[in-house]
Design a protein around this motif. Structure first.
Motif, short mmCIF file in Angstrom:
data_model
loop_
_atom_site.label_atom_id
_atom_site.label_comp_id
_atom_site.label_asym_id
_atom_site.label_seq_id
_atom_site.Cartn_x
_atom_site.Cartn_y
_atom_site.Cartn_z
N PRO A 105 -40.48 3.17 54.68
CA PRO A 105 -39.28 3.91 55.11
C PRO A 105 -39.19 5.30 54.49
O PRO A 105 -38.68 6.23 55.12
CB PRO A 105 -38.12 3.01 54.64
CG PRO A 105 -38.69 2.14 53.59
CD PRO A 105 -40.12 1.94 53.95
N LEU B 84 -32.76 2.83 56.32
CA LEU B 84 -33.47 3.29 57.51
C LEU B 84 -32.98 2.54 58.75
O LEU B 84 -32.78 3.14 59.82
CB LEU B 84 -34.98 3.08 57.33
CG LEU B 84 -35.88 3.48 58.50
CD1 LEU B 84 -35.75 4.97 58.80
CD2 LEU B 84 -37.33 3.12 58.22
N SER C 62 -34.03 1.07 50.73
CA SER C 62 -34.70 2.03 51.60
C SER C 62 -34.85 1.48 53.02
O SER C 62 -34.64 2.20 54.00
CB SER C 62 -36.06 2.42 51.03
OG SER C 62 -36.89 1.28 50.87
N ASN C 63 -35.21 0.19 53.14
CA ASN C 63 -35.37 -0.39 54.47
C ASN C 63 -34.03 -0.58 55.18
O ASN C 63 -33.92 -0.30 56.38
CB ASN C 63 -36.11 -1.73 54.37
CG ASN C 63 -37.60 -1.57 54.17
OD1 ASN C 63 -38.33 -1.28 55.10
ND2 ASN C 63 -38.06 -1.75 52.94
N ALA D 117 -39.16 -2.12 59.51
CA ALA D 117 -38.28 -2.18 58.35
C ALA D 117 -37.81 -3.61 58.09
O ALA D 117 -37.74 -4.05 56.94
CB ALA D 117 -37.09 -1.25 58.56
#
Length: 314
Positions: free
Chosen positions: A286, A44, A40-41, A66
């Motif tokens: 994120p 992003l 997810s980070n 992030a």
């Protein structure tokens, strides 16, 4: 100069217990959370990096947040997973100090980043006509540098001082190494380290929180006097930041409560508090920004459609 033989001392984690088949379940769960957090980070970060429309101060600061989430996740969970599959959960004192440094950097850098993000939102909403003249590229670089270098330099001093303290015990009841635990294992007490710790708490946690609260107090005051459309716009741009800040603040509060009342809490409670501090913010931040921020949602859909067209043409 540091005593290298002292740094090679072996620390033993006692909260894991002996290896059991159920450890495979906890390992799988931890691995899943860790991989989701990484994905997810990184996703992003890639969306912000490749979409030129997101090359704005707000999203540059979000990119830094992030990166900080990746640091927080990677500081703890790989070692936790290693310990879950091992009969002997050990770490060198040097490795413990490294984990302390990056763990506390994750916390303090998050707060300083939240504070510069709050300042950015304040300028954007309260001084919209002056925004571009205030939030210049040079100003953004300066704020980002301060948000990372100040925690890094102060933590370097703290970790160095901890490394010079002799230890009388080498057993750690936590899932990971942290400064308070190491200080409690020391044979001596240091007023200097205590003062530095209080100063760090004031400068890297309390002060950013005050900046954030003051910024949003002014934003709220301005928004109440604005039109409905302006209020809606302010809410849509500020709500992701507020949600992630509150999420991280609650996690930090729980962690502090544990250290204050650790003698009264069971080990399972500590595990939950650790999971909240090092797993939930890096995983949810994120996601929250992706859902609540319209520009990121549009870029996300645009990126997915590009990938779909790419695979169809293969």
């Amino acid at each position: 100069m540091m005593n290298h033989s002292f740094l090679d001392n072996t620390m033993t984690f006692t909260s894991y217990g002996s290896f059991r088949p159920i450890n495979y379940f906890f390992f799988t769960l931890t691995l899943l959370v860790y991989l989701l957090s990484i994905f997810s980070n990184v996703f992003l970060m890639l969306v912000i990096y490749f979409e030129s429309s997101l090359h704005k101060p707000m999203y540059i600061f979000l990119f830094n947040l992030a990166v900080n989430g990746l640091i927080g996740s990677s500081t703890v969970w790989p070692k936790v997973m290693e310990n879950l599959l091992s009969d002997t959960q050990k770490s060198s004192f040097l490795a413990c100090l490294v984990q302390v440094f990056w763990g506390y950097f994750y916390m303090s850098s998050a707060y300083t980043t939240f504070s510069v993000m709050a300042y950015d939102r304040y300028v954007s909403i309260c001084k919209p006509l002056q925004y571009h003249s205030i939030m210049t590229p040079g100003k953004v670089k300066t704020l980002l540098t301060m948000a990372n270098v100040v925690p890094m330099s102060t933590l370097s001093l703290l970790v160095y001082l901890i490394s010079t303290m002799p230890l009388c015990r080498y057993t750690i009841k936590n899932l990971f190494c942290d400064a308070i635990t190491l200080l409690n294992l020391s044979c001596v007490k240091s007023d200097v380290i205590s003062l530095i710790g209080i100063g760090m708490l004031a400068g890297l946690v309390v002060s950013p929180c005050i900046i954030i609260l003051l910024s949003y107090a002014v934003i709220l005051n301005v928004s109440l006097k604005a039109s409905k459309d302006a209020q809606k716009k302010a809410l849509s741009t500020c709500s992701p930041h507020l949600i992630t800040f509150i999420n991280f603040g609650v996690a930090t509060l729980f962690f502090a409560i544990y250290h204050r009342f650790s003698s009264f809490l069971q080990g399972e409670v500590y595990i939950l508090l650790t999971a909240d501090w090092f797993a939930i913010p890096p995983l949810l931040n994120p996601v929250i920004y992706g859902i609540r921020t319209q520009e990121i949602r549009k870029c996300f859909v645009k990126t997915v459609r590009k990938k779909e067209r790419f695979f169809r043409n293969l």
